[in-house]
Enzyme design. Sequence first.
Site, PDB file in Angstrom:
ATOM      1  N   ASN A 124      33.523  41.835  40.474  1.00 30.43           N
ATOM      2  CA  ASN A 124      33.360  42.521  41.708  1.00 30.43           C
ATOM      3  C   ASN A 124      32.797  44.180  41.370  1.00 30.43           C
ATOM      4  OD1 ASN A 124      35.185  45.212  42.136  1.00 30.43           O
ATOM      5  ND2 ASN A 124      36.471  43.678  41.014  1.00 30.43           N
ATOM      6  N   GLY A 156      47.069  40.105  40.978  1.00 30.44           N
ATOM      7  CA  GLY A 156      45.860  40.734  41.445  1.00 30.44           C
ATOM      8  C   GLY A 156      44.836  39.640  42.056  1.00 30.44           C
ATOM      9  N   GLY A 186      40.716  37.910  37.024  1.00 28.34           N
ATOM     10  CA  GLY A 186      41.004  36.760  37.429  1.00 28.34           C
ATOM     11  C   GLY A 186      41.498  36.100  35.937  1.00 28.34           C
ATOM     12  N   CYS A 216      37.040  55.710  36.074  1.00 28.97           N
ATOM     13  CA  CYS A 216      36.136  56.299  37.034  1.00 28.97           C
ATOM     14  C   CYS A 216      35.375  57.527  36.129  1.00 28.97           C
ATOM     15  CB  CYS A 216      36.867  57.319  38.188  1.00 28.97           C
ATOM     16  SG  CYS A 216      38.297  58.190  37.573  1.00 28.97           S
TER      17      CYS A 216
END
Lengths: 257, 299
Positions: B68, B262, B214, B128
Amino acid sequence: MAKIQGVYKIIANQKLSSKFFKLSIEAKSFRGKIQPGQFVHVKINDRLDPFFRRPFCIHRVKRNLEILYEVVGRGTEELSQKKKSEHLNILGPLGNGFTLPSRNIQQVVMIAGGIGVAPFLALTDILRKRKIRLVLLYGGRTKEYVFNMKAFKDNGCQIFISTDDGSYGVKGRVSGLFKKIRLDKSTYFYACGPKPMIKTVQEFSKENNIEGQASLEEIMACGVGTCLGCSIKTRQGYKTVCHDGPVFDLKDIVFEK
Amino acid sequence: MKLSVNIGSVQFKNPVTVASGTFSYIQKYSSIADLKKLGAIIPKTVTLNPREGNPSPRIVETPSGMVNAIGIENAGADCFINGKLKELKKIGAPIIASVSAHTDKDFLVLTEKFNKAGVSALELNLSCPNLKHKTLVAQDKNATYCIVKAVVRKACMPIVAKLTPNVTDISLIAQAAQDAGASAVSLVNTFSAMVIDVNKRRSKLGNVTGGLSGPAIRPIALYMVYQTAQRIKIPIIAMGGITNSSDALEFIMAGATMVAVGTASFVNPQAPRDVLEGIKKYMQKNKIKDIKELIGVMK
């Protein structure tokens, strides 16, 4: 309405053309609860691969829940192998479907590209009661994308067909069928298909000052507006196809390159 | 059967939570998941100012997982605190808010805002870019130490440092967070990844690169949790491909105090509940009276 996750039995999985299949699922709980244009999110198997569920818009809900699908990848390939009496885990109905046109609309034109034709049967199941003119413009790549559209005819649709290679109907894109429509102020558009087609419809509707809606397709993970993976650009900023859509006002969609 | 665990001074009624960015607000899931039973809820990361997110496509399916590049799309901290947070609180499970920023100063402003927001703990998403240190914060132990230290000094609640796995030795970064006063660390965030469309000869993501999550990452995440548990004393909130209670128990046995579900929630919205129920069943079957008996129990 409440979202239902459940395991449902397959009633039939028929091949309609060399590209399209129709899956019928025993789903009493869906009856009377869906809005045309909504979709269901289907887990093809119990394993981790393919990992995501697969979203399919609802073709029709009568006795059973019907899904019209095209085999395009591993998920739909595996789905096409499913037999009667096997089970599928389904989440739905999801998303916001089509809003019905206002009462002064006398002509509804549905523009479908390939498998984008799927949600329009459920829509015409409702619109047929209105005694208005229903027109379906259907564009497929080749004649292999053309299937028996009797159910649409039974709902009173006038159907025009094009294929890219001219192997069936008018040769060219579905936009080549626009000239078949008698446009007036009481016309309303619904479009579903590949993005370039929706863009063409958007431009055409703008030129002719006709309102409409389009149902979009995107790769989805969650299907319920959580992961923000299927977002598309709109005039109101990014919106999720799964939760804010899949149906959007034609004017609102912003096409990124 | 005792399931409660502690992060700093805060007690959570069980060890099962949801990973940031994978949990939806009450109106979307309430009918299909029994959210109130969760040990805690970690909502999507918020930033000081609204962020539009990345261009589409934002996700790609991969073998047993996904890549993602959402780009932390969010409406900004104020909007979150005055809107969605209030809805989330109605669920009744404690909230661990997740925040991210590009500068130390913004992290401190966010901390002050959340001090007054009534959350149980604050998770710092340190994956970040940091303008001062020119790497991701959690790729640099000094940057991690400085930011965590500054935030801990200002914060009225336990601070959790969420770490990126894209480092040489994640346990050293976890150590820096512990030294700076973090009450817990959570790991792992996604692994840097990409997928190319060979017909179009370009990335399948609008942002070109993204992060893999995943079940595909689970064994690597498990190793990192294990490795970190050997080095630090503060609790670990573990995540990385957990889909069922057996996966979750692996992480607990490797040393995790809490486990977060998640990406699995995207496929099975009831996955967090299933994980919790499965852990209870395992404890019953194996006559475990307290979940703490299982933490780091691996021989």
